[in-house]
Enzyme design. Structure first.
Site, mmCIF file in Angstrom:
data_model
loop_
_atom_site.group_PDB
_atom_site.id
_atom_site.type_symbol
_atom_site.label_atom_id
_atom_site.label_comp_id
_atom_site.label_asym_id
_atom_site.label_seq_id
_atom_site.Cartn_x
_atom_site.Cartn_y
_atom_site.Cartn_z
ATOM 1 C CE LYS A 22 -79.887 -14.122 -129.493
ATOM 2 N NZ LYS A 22 -81.216 -14.820 -128.992
ATOM 3 C CG ASN A 23 -79.581 -10.385 -130.900
ATOM 4 O OD1 ASN A 23 -79.930 -11.365 -130.898
ATOM 5 N ND2 ASN A 23 -79.940 -9.496 -129.957
ATOM 6 C CB CYS A 116 -88.763 -15.429 -126.910
ATOM 7 S SG CYS A 116 -87.189 -15.903 -126.183
ATOM 8 N NE ARG A 121 -90.317 -11.891 -131.590
ATOM 9 C CZ ARG A 121 -89.195 -12.467 -131.178
ATOM 10 N NH1 ARG A 121 -88.190 -11.852 -131.111
ATOM 11 N NH2 ARG A 121 -89.342 -13.744 -130.658
ATOM 12 C CG ASP A 303 -83.025 -8.109 -126.614
ATOM 13 O OD1 ASP A 303 -84.336 -8.351 -126.932
ATOM 14 O OD2 ASP A 303 -82.360 -8.417 -127.554
ATOM 15 N NE ARG A 395 -83.958 -19.128 -127.967
ATOM 16 C CZ ARG A 395 -84.632 -17.559 -128.063
ATOM 17 N NH1 ARG A 395 -85.407 -17.195 -127.271
ATOM 18 N NH2 ARG A 395 -84.554 -17.159 -129.227
#
Length: 417
Positions: A22-23, A116, A121, A303, A395
């Site tokens: 995903k990233n 999230c 951030r 993560d 997600r």
């Protein structure tokens, strides 16, 4: 609203394939805006964040077709450069669109991104990077507007190696005139995958994976076909799941060099891990406590802090986890305590005293990785657990319950009452 119901104390056994990352996918999808034409991206999982990015690109004018795990993105008719606020608020990664829209169209307007709630951030690093190559950025009424008559290569020196800011700077610089040097760049493998994708399009970038990236600007990019890298965070989650359930798993489509910090820590905890070609086998042993600190890559990934914390709740002895990346990444602790864990949080440090067994409880996912951690805890716990708010989990983990079922887990998805 949905929930998982999990009956614990079942060992996971079998083979599982890791899907595309995903990233890596989200910035690559954004990068398709840098050219006009049809790009094809393979190994795309069905994830909520990817669907949000599809919706944003479609509203900007892209035509997107999905064929199984392949996305076909046609950017021929992109006209809009303003991203709707309601979609920005759904996903932090929407900020990746700043760089390519500014690079291609020399303007972009967006609101502050959501995602999230794991701590501040700020996007000031993104903004400063764009300003270094000639953008004029205004922040007003909750929106960010960036414009540039022309973009010119420059030197970008990050105070902190931010992944998103590094990727945005890369995408904004590929169509700038002259050379751009990014120093103290983030080194994550997903940045290297973005470099590969951009260079296929005709960009001239070297250095991704190191702390210095050099981009020689060119005038035009072309659409390409690309298969994204495998998801190292998903792979790490399955590694922890095997250890936590005293299971025996073979994890396929995995690049072990992306996970050495995780593999080493799991070996310290007591797992037996054998590395094969594009796969790993993990067998659980007696679990013992360890200390760890999250750090930018190649350090231990933030993560995977939440899943590993779950594992340490049933490891013998005392463990200490220090979270250096996000300040609110211990929200899952109170939920684990409901399951019988012994954890004390002091600032950015969690002290875990291992217990022989967790017990089932009703808990709620507070964010993506916390949700994954609670699923792992439920798999190992005695009795039945209910995990609410699984939309957070969706997600970043594709059909997690189905993959776990294939390994023998007793887990099912239900509508919440």
């Amino acid at each position: 609203m949905e929930k998982f119901i999990v009956r614990g104390e079942v060992r996971l056994n079998g083979n599982i394939r890791v899907s595309g990352a995903k990233n890596a996918i989200l910035p690559i999808m954004a990068a398709t805006l840098l050219c006009s034409g049809i790009s094809v991206i393979h190994d795309i999982p069905y994830l909520r964040d990817i669907k949000v990015m599809q919706d944003i690109l479609s509203l900007l004018g892209a035509k997107i077709t999905r064929e199984n795990n392949t996305l076909i993105i046609d950017t021929t008719n992109i006209q809009e450069v303003e991203i709707p606020e309601h979609l920005m608020r759904e996903m932090r990664a929407s900020v990746f669109l700043m760089g390519p829209l500014l690079g291609k169209f020399r303007k972009v307007r967006l609101s502050y991104p959501g995602g999230c709630a794991i701590g501040p951030r700020p996007i000031d690093l993104h903004i400063k990077a764009l300003e270094k190559i000639g953008a004029q950025v205004e922040e007003k009424f909750g929106f960010i507007e960036a414009r540039a008559d022309c973009l010119t290569g420059g030197e970008i020196n990050f105070d902190y190696p931010s992944v998103g800011a590094t990727e945005n700077a890369m995408m904004a610089s590929v169509l700038a005139s002259g050379s751009t040097i990014i120093r103290n760049a983030a080194r994550e493998p997903e940045i290297s995958d973005l470099q590969t994708f951009l260079n296929k399009m005709g960009a001239q970038i070297v250095g991704a994976g190191t702390d210095t990236i050099i981009i020689n600007g060119i005038k035009k990019l072309i659409p390409v076909e690309h298969t994204v890298m495998s998801d190292r965070i998903q792979a790490g989650t399955f590694l922890v799941a095997a250890a936590m359930t005293h299971g025996d798993l073979i994890i396929e489509n995995i690049l072990s060099e992306h996970l050495f910090s995780v593999i080493d820590k799991l070996k310290d905890i007591g797992a037996q891990i054998n590395i094969g070609r594009n796969c790993l086998r993990i067998k659980a042993g007696d679990l013992r406590g360890v200390d760890l600190k999250t750090l930018p890559y190649p350090g231990f990934p933030t993560d995977l802090q939440a899943p590993l914390l779950s594992l340490l709740t049933i490891a013998t002895g005392t463990s200490i986890i220090t979270e250096t990346i996000f300040e609110n990444r211990f929200k899952h602790v109170n939920e684990l305590i409901r399951m019988g864990a012994k954890i004390k949080v002091e600032g950015r440090t969690a002290i875990i005293r291992g217990v022989p067994k967790l017990t089932g409880a009703i808990v709620a996912a507070t964010d993506l990785r916390a949700g994954g951690a609670l699923v792992l805890a439920a798999l190992a716990a005695e009795g039945i657990s209910e995990i609410e708010n699984v939309y957070h989990i969706d997600r970043g983990y594709e059909r997690l319950e189905e993959k776990l079922q294939s390994l023998g887990a007793n887990i099912s998805r239900h509508k919440m009452d």
